[in-house]
Design a protein around this motif. Structure first.
Motif, PDB file in Angstrom:
ATOM      1  N   PRO A  56      -8.811   1.842  -5.420  1.00 40.96           N
ATOM      2  CA  PRO A  56      -8.801   2.197  -6.684  1.00 40.96           C
ATOM      3  C   PRO A  56      -8.172   0.867  -7.286  1.00 40.96           C
ATOM      4  O   PRO A  56      -8.117   0.599  -7.961  1.00 40.96           O
ATOM      5  CB  PRO A  56      -8.683   3.769  -7.273  1.00 40.96           C
ATOM      6  N   ALA A  57      -6.370   1.200  -6.721  1.00 40.30           N
ATOM      7  CA  ALA A  57      -5.530   0.092  -6.958  1.00 40.30           C
ATOM      8  C   ALA A  57      -5.870  -0.950  -5.980  1.00 40.30           C
ATOM      9  O   ALA A  57      -5.316  -0.746  -5.112  1.00 40.30           O
ATOM     10  CB  ALA A  57      -4.466   0.708  -7.255  1.00 40.30           C
ATOM     11  N   HIS A  58      -6.350  -2.165  -5.988  1.00 41.68           N
ATOM     12  CA  HIS A  58      -6.402  -3.007  -5.045  1.00 41.68           C
ATOM     13  C   HIS A  58      -5.068  -4.067  -4.979  1.00 41.68           C
ATOM     14  O   HIS A  58      -4.018  -3.365  -5.708  1.00 41.68           O
ATOM     15  CB  HIS A  58      -7.648  -3.554  -4.708  1.00 41.68           C
ATOM     16  N   LEU A  59      -4.233  -4.046  -3.533  1.00 42.76           N
ATOM     17  CA  LEU A  59      -3.221  -4.100  -3.198  1.00 42.76           C
ATOM     18  C   LEU A  59      -3.179  -5.672  -2.871  1.00 42.76           C
ATOM     19  O   LEU A  59      -4.550  -5.931  -1.059  1.00 42.76           O
ATOM     20  CB  LEU A  59      -2.500  -3.487  -1.990  1.00 42.76           C
ATOM     21  N   PRO A  60      -2.653  -6.924  -2.277  1.00 42.43           N
ATOM     22  CA  PRO A  60      -2.417  -7.701  -1.482  1.00 42.43           C
ATOM     23  C   PRO A  60      -2.527  -7.422  -0.224  1.00 42.43           C
ATOM     24  O   PRO A  60      -1.355  -7.012  -0.014  1.00 42.43           O
ATOM     25  CB  PRO A  60      -1.777  -9.366  -2.474  1.00 42.43           C
ATOM     26  N   VAL A  61      -2.554  -8.549   0.813  1.00 42.98           N
ATOM     27  CA  VAL A  61      -2.172  -7.875   2.016  1.00 42.98           C
ATOM     28  C   VAL A  61      -0.748  -8.190   2.389  1.00 42.98           C
ATOM     29  O   VAL A  61       0.365  -7.665   3.682  1.00 42.98           O
ATOM     30  CB  VAL A  61      -2.732  -8.762   3.636  1.00 42.98           C
ATOM     31  N   LEU A  83       9.847  -4.052  -1.980  1.00 43.34           N
ATOM     32  CA  LEU A  83       8.294  -4.294  -3.330  1.00 43.34           C
ATOM     33  C   LEU A  83       8.796  -2.851  -4.080  1.00 43.34           C
ATOM     34  O   LEU A  83       9.594  -1.612  -3.892  1.00 43.34           O
ATOM     35  CB  LEU A  83       8.010  -3.432  -1.875  1.00 43.34           C
ATOM     36  N   ALA A  84       7.804  -2.252  -5.287  1.00 42.37           N
ATOM     37  CA  ALA A  84       8.192  -2.099  -6.260  1.00 42.37           C
ATOM     38  C   ALA A  84       7.999  -0.694  -6.098  1.00 42.37           C
ATOM     39  O   ALA A  84       6.816  -0.380  -4.641  1.00 42.37           O
ATOM     40  CB  ALA A  84       7.391  -2.344  -7.329  1.00 42.37           C
ATOM     41  N   PRO A  85       8.438   0.612  -6.404  1.00 39.31           N
ATOM     42  CA  PRO A  85       8.280   2.367  -5.747  1.00 39.31           C
ATOM     43  C   PRO A  85       7.208   2.012  -5.606  1.00 39.31           C
ATOM     44  O   PRO A  85       6.100   2.937  -4.901  1.00 39.31           O
ATOM     45  CB  PRO A  85       8.891   3.194  -6.530  1.00 39.31           C
ATOM     46  N   LEU A  86       5.962   1.524  -6.818  1.00 40.72           N
ATOM     47  CA  LEU A  86       4.792   2.044  -7.010  1.00 40.72           C
ATOM     48  C   LEU A  86       3.757   1.298  -5.806  1.00 40.72           C
ATOM     49  O   LEU A  86       3.076   2.621  -5.266  1.00 40.72           O
ATOM     50  CB  LEU A  86       4.423   1.931  -8.496  1.00 40.72           C
TER      51      LEU A  86
END
Length: 367
Positions: A56-61, A83-86
């Motif tokens: 649901p929350a897309h992240l970059p590699v 990286l940010a905590p979330l």
């Protein structure tokens, strides 16, 4: 003057089984074996990296590798921003353990499938043939019905081992661990344990416990943690590595017990040891993921079509490709029908059954 016929060397070179190319003229299989294994390892690494980004929350590699480097203490030496905590929690606490658990389970089941098909000389054999899945399910359903899910992995593992002991005991009492007796004993134990599962569900399940039991029986890695990763990947690396090193031994079983014994293999002892290793590994995997079908059945057949029947290559390559297959099957199970999520065992059956039917159709003209 020509030499006597008995001293002349044949002019035709030896031909490898299953090919029309003389063995002496065929190129060395060493480079090709290495290429297959390196290629499969690269596919697995890319699969894990990409699968973690999907959801649901897309992240970059790049965020995936930054999170890994951060938790390994490599962000400073590599000069990476934290990286940010979330997104870090999304990668490290939720998705990465699940993806790695799926990889460990897929690799282990595929290796066990190769071993079982070689030992029993049965193309329909899979890691659950000895009643391990039904035994693990019985142990799991018992604790779920009693409301003590915290000990579910232990109960599932114990159930799988008890099923193994029952199968080996029944086969031994019937006259020895021949392939046919082992298969029949496994079927008997599996049916008995399945009946026990049905009885426990009927007797104890109420309310929402049905859903928990059904989810486990269909196979799922949704609740995977780093403990799950340690169990599945650790068992696959250790026990699966031992099994993967038995390629030459398994090749000796290809033409039957008599041929294996003529090659100096202690047949019954070797079969017993390998069956125990398969059972312990399968029990460890099932205790974390439930019963996930078709991986140990279909993957070995698919890989054989590509690289042949040499177990020294078939075992590690099946493990690597089985890991990638289950990673993508689980990714599809949690994303295709979002926000709903289906058990990964449903997805492997939906993919594996048509593939297996195709393999049967393709081999229709073979003995």
């Amino acid at each position: 003057m020509t030499a006597p016929a008995s001293t002349q060397r044949p002019t035709t070179s030896r031909t490898s089984p299953g090919s029309g190319v003389p063995a002496a003229s065929r190129p060395s299989s060493g480079p090709r074996t290495a290429a297959w294994l390196v290629g499969a390892a690269v596919v697995l690494a890319v699969s894990v990296s990409v699968a973690v980004t999907l959801g649901p929350a897309h992240l970059p590699v790049s965020d995936v590798w930054r999170s890994v480097a951060q938790h390994l203490g490599l962000d400073g030496p590599l000069g990476l921003d934290r990286l940010a905590p979330l997104p870090d929690g999304l990668v490290w606490e939720l998705r990465l353990p699940r993806v790695l658990t799926a990889a460990g389970v897929g690799a282990g089941l595929a290796v066990c499938g190769v071993v079982m098909q070689s030992l029993t000389r049965n193309p329909l054999a899979d890691p659950y043939l000895l009643g391990l899945s039904s035994g693990a399910s019985l142990g799991a359903v018992c604790v779920l019905g009693l409301g003590v899910a915290l000990v579910l992995p232990v109960a599932a593992f114990a159930g799988a081992l008890l099923a193994l002991l029952a199968t080996l005991g029944l086969a031994g009492a019937a006259g020895g661990l021949t392939p046919s007796r082992t298969v029949l004993a496994g079927l008997a134990v599996s049916q008995l344990a399945a009946a026990g599962v049905s009885f426990v569900i009927f007797w104890t399940s109420t309310g929402d416990s049905y859903q928990d039991i059904l989810s486990w029986l269909l196979g799922s890695v949704a609740g995977a943690t780093w403990t799950s990763v340690a169990v599945t990947c650790g068992a696959t690396l250790v026990l699966g590595g031992v099994l993967a090193a038995t390629g030459s031994l398994l090749d000796a079983f290809t033409f039957g017990d008599t041929a294996a014994a003529a090659l100096g293999v202690p047949v019954e002892r070797a079969r017993r040891i390998l069956l125990v290793l398969v059972a312990v590994l399968t029990g460890a995997l099932v205790s974390q993921s439930g019963s996930i079908g078709f991986v140990g059945l279909v993957l070995p057949h698919a890989v054989r079509l590509v690289v042949g029947t040499r177990n020294r290559l078939l075992l590690p390559l099946s493990g690597l490709l089985g890991a990638s297959f289950l990673v993508w099957a689980d990714t599809a199970a949690r994303t295709v029908f979002a926000p709903r999520e289906i058990p990964v065992g449903v997805m492997t059956a939906a993919v594996g059954a048509p593939v297996f039917a195709f393999l049967l159709w393709r081999g229709r003209g073979r003995a």
